[in-house]
Design an enzyme around this catalytic site. Structure first.
Site, mmCIF file in Angstrom:
data_model
loop_
_atom_site.group_PDB
_atom_site.id
_atom_site.type_symbol
_atom_site.label_atom_id
_atom_site.label_comp_id
_atom_site.label_asym_id
_atom_site.label_seq_id
_atom_site.Cartn_x
_atom_site.Cartn_y
_atom_site.Cartn_z
ATOM 1 N N LEU A 129 -63.186 40.848 -3.506
ATOM 2 C CA LEU A 129 -63.547 39.724 -4.371
ATOM 3 C C LEU A 129 -62.325 39.332 -5.191
ATOM 4 C CD1 LEU A 129 -67.020 41.019 -5.661
ATOM 5 C CD2 LEU A 129 -66.580 39.475 -3.738
ATOM 6 N N ASP A 130 -61.760 38.171 -4.872
ATOM 7 C CA ASP A 130 -60.630 37.630 -5.625
ATOM 8 C C ASP A 130 -61.181 36.810 -6.778
ATOM 9 O OD1 ASP A 130 -58.787 38.740 -3.837
ATOM 10 O OD2 ASP A 130 -58.896 37.004 -2.512
ATOM 11 N N VAL A 131 -60.814 37.171 -7.994
ATOM 12 C CA VAL A 131 -61.516 36.694 -9.187
ATOM 13 C C VAL A 131 -60.563 36.017 -10.166
ATOM 14 C CG1 VAL A 131 -62.922 37.426 -11.147
ATOM 15 C CG2 VAL A 131 -63.227 38.526 -8.925
ATOM 16 N N TYR A 142 -63.049 33.434 -5.745
ATOM 17 C CA TYR A 142 -62.336 32.464 -4.927
ATOM 18 C C TYR A 142 -61.994 33.052 -3.560
ATOM 19 C CZ TYR A 142 -61.554 29.368 -8.937
ATOM 20 O OH TYR A 142 -61.727 28.514 -10.004
#
Length: 254
Positions: A129-131, A142
């Site tokens: 999870l790119d946050v 994202y």
């Protein structure tokens, strides 16, 4: 005794090792195979390699590169980038890769998590999870190198990934990427409270004390870093490095 894992994360673009800041301006820093050889000698806990353009460019994983890395690698190896089908995940697993990392494909097609977990085992499925922080103090997720925002609440996305069969969550702070100014502890606390599976955090490590602060507060956790293990000194000279055995013992003393 269980202890935290300290994990170098290598970013690959056009077969070369690169580093980014806030997911932008990738800077070439060397050959990933050479980095793996050095990390072998340093007895690294685990290695993550992410092809940052594979999914964005809608191309398959580079199986030959993955095979070369897996053949060289003498520590547990996680690969991510371009994996969109069960068949691709199985092929990568058969090359000797212990874990496959999913990002955009898992968020756009969540059932893929379950399908891959059924095929290669839950322990081998990692969801990344790119946050990025919002203006109001929250967080959005994202994909595609931070260029496309994902609909849905971050905590619910993490919970859903776990429910569908993810064996591990990696949460990566876009805001802190490459800044070497410390991890986002608030973000870590939010995700840690939401899931029961292993969590690895990435984005912001500038010193071993930054890693220790994460382990001290969050106990047994995966602590990943890129720039810290690739650069050295004020001018960021390229030097592959990793904590000594004694340093790792010290970092794990809470």
């Amino acid at each position: 005794m269980l202890r935290s894992r300290i994990i170098p994360c290598l970013l690959v673009k056009n077969k070369g090792l690169v580093k980014t800041v806030n997911f932008k301006d990738p800077k070439y820093v060397g050959d990933p195979i050479n980095a793996v050889k050095i990390f072998n000698e340093k007895l690294v806990d685990e290695l993550v390699v992410l092809d940052i353009d594979a999914s964005k460019d809608n191309r398959e994983p580079d199986y030959k590169m993955i095979e070369n890395l897996a053949t060289e690698c003498r520590m547990p190896f996680c690969y991510g980038g371009g994996i969109k089908t069960v068949e691709q995940a199985v092929k990568i697993s058969n090359l000797g890769v212990e874990k496959v990392a999913l990002s955009s494909s898992a968020l756009e097609n969540p059932m893929l998590i379950s399908e891959i977990a059924s095929a290669i085992g839950r322990q081998s499925v990692v969801v990344v999870l790119d946050v990025k922080k919002t203006l109001f103090g929250g967080y959005d997720c994202y994909v595609y190198n931070g260029t496309k925002k994902v609909k849905g609440d971050l905590v619910e996305l993490a919970k859903k990934a776990q429910q569908l069969g993810a064996g591990e969550i990696v949460v990566n702070s876009i805001d802190n990427d490459g800044k070497m100014a410390g991890y986002d502890h608030k973000l870590i606390r939010i995700i840690r409270a939401a899931i029961d599976i292993p969590l690895t955090v990435l984005g912001g490590a500038g010193s071993l004390s930054d890693i220790k602060s994460v382990i001290d507060e969050h106990k047994i956790i995966g602590v990943a870093a890129g720039s810290l293990f690739v650069f050295k000194g004020t001018y960021k000279a390229v030097l592959i490095n990793y904590p000594s055995v004694e340093d790792k013992k010290s970092l794990n003393k809470c």
